[in-house]
Design a protein around this motif. Structure first.
Motif, short mmCIF file in Angstrom:
data_model
loop_
_atom_site.label_atom_id
_atom_site.label_comp_id
_atom_site.label_asym_id
_atom_site.label_seq_id
_atom_site.Cartn_x
_atom_site.Cartn_y
_atom_site.Cartn_z
N ARG A 45 -1.13 24.12 0.62
CA ARG A 45 -0.90 22.99 0.97
C ARG A 45 0.76 22.95 1.40
NH1 ARG A 45 -5.17 21.67 -2.00
NH2 ARG A 45 -6.86 20.78 -1.25
N GLN B 91 2.64 21.91 4.05
CA GLN B 91 3.49 19.93 3.97
C GLN B 91 5.14 20.55 4.55
OE1 GLN B 91 2.44 17.21 2.36
NE2 GLN B 91 4.63 16.03 3.44
N ASN C 207 3.08 17.31 15.31
CA ASN C 207 2.33 17.66 15.12
C ASN C 207 1.46 17.84 16.05
OD1 ASN C 207 2.65 16.76 12.21
ND2 ASN C 207 0.93 15.43 12.07
N ASP D 153 -6.94 17.08 12.20
CA ASP D 153 -7.35 16.79 11.43
C ASP D 153 -7.62 16.66 10.40
OD1 ASP D 153 -6.20 13.89 12.93
OD2 ASP D 153 -8.72 14.46 13.51
N LEU E 271 -4.92 18.54 8.11
CA LEU E 271 -4.67 16.61 7.67
C LEU E 271 -5.36 16.18 6.32
CD1 LEU E 271 -3.13 14.45 10.65
CD2 LEU E 271 -2.14 16.22 9.04
N VAL E 272 -6.73 16.44 6.37
CA VAL E 272 -7.91 16.29 5.08
C VAL E 272 -7.74 17.11 4.54
CG1 VAL E 272 -10.25 16.10 5.08
CG2 VAL E 272 -9.47 15.09 6.73
N TYR E 273 -7.28 18.32 4.81
CA TYR E 273 -7.10 19.34 3.53
C TYR E 273 -6.38 19.02 2.64
CZ TYR E 273 -6.14 23.97 1.69
OH TYR E 273 -5.77 24.91 0.28
N LEU E 274 -4.80 18.51 3.60
CA LEU E 274 -4.01 18.85 2.63
C LEU E 274 -3.89 17.25 1.83
CD1 LEU E 274 -0.79 18.50 5.18
CD2 LEU E 274 -0.85 19.82 3.08
N ARG E 275 -4.69 16.15 1.74
CA ARG E 275 -5.18 14.33 1.97
C ARG E 275 -5.81 15.24 0.50
NH1 ARG E 275 -5.69 12.08 6.59
NH2 ARG E 275 -7.75 12.56 6.22
N ARG E 276 -6.42 15.81 0.28
CA ARG E 276 -7.33 16.59 -1.04
C ARG E 276 -7.31 17.13 -1.95
NH1 ARG E 276 -13.31 15.20 -0.04
NH2 ARG E 276 -12.90 15.42 -2.67
N THR E 277 -6.00 16.54 -2.40
CA THR E 277 -5.52 17.48 -3.49
C THR E 277 -5.96 17.83 -4.67
OG1 THR E 277 -3.97 15.42 -4.26
CG2 THR E 277 -3.34 16.52 -2.53
N ASP E 278 -8.17 16.79 -4.77
CA ASP E 278 -8.71 17.22 -6.22
C ASP E 278 -9.77 18.56 -6.18
OD1 ASP E 278 -9.72 15.85 -3.46
OD2 ASP E 278 -11.61 14.94 -4.56
#
Length: 106
Positions: free
Chosen positions: A66, A70, A78, A85, A88-95
């Motif tokens: 990630r 970033q 982009n 997308d 971008l989803v993978y980057l947001r899902r830090t959980d």
């Protein structure tokens, strides 16, 4: 429609451009030709973007970083990078943990 790890890995492999470390600026930059970097980027730091985002975990396994994604996102190009997308989803899902896969550098 959900995004799977397979979708994310395929998206990472479809990244465009080259990443090189600019010594003068002290940061990574992206170009779309290996020849366009200049003197401040050592040749051994120039890597295709689709390889740059994968980090060696051990002899056979690599992790989709990630942190490296970033760095590409911060370039604000982009569409040219093909940063889609799924990434971008993978980057947001830090959980969720980073994706690890058996992979070999080309």
């Amino acid at each position: 429609m959900s995004t799977t790890s397979t979708d994310i890995c395929k998206a990472a492999d479809a990244l465009l451009g080259f990443v090189g470390f600019n010594r003068k600026l002290g940061k990574y930059i992206v170009r779309f030709s290996e020849d366009s970097f200049g003197m401040d980027v050592p040749d051994d730091s120039i890597t295709p973007a689709n390889e740059f985002v994968w980090v060696v975990k051990n002899a056979q396994v690599m992790t989709l970083s990630r942190e490296c994604l970033q760095i590409l996102l911060e370039q604000n190009i982009n569409d040219r990078l093909n940063l889609c997308d799924a990434l971008l989803v993978y980057l947001r899902r830090t959980d969720l943990p980073e994706i690890s896969a058996e992979r070999r550098r080309l």
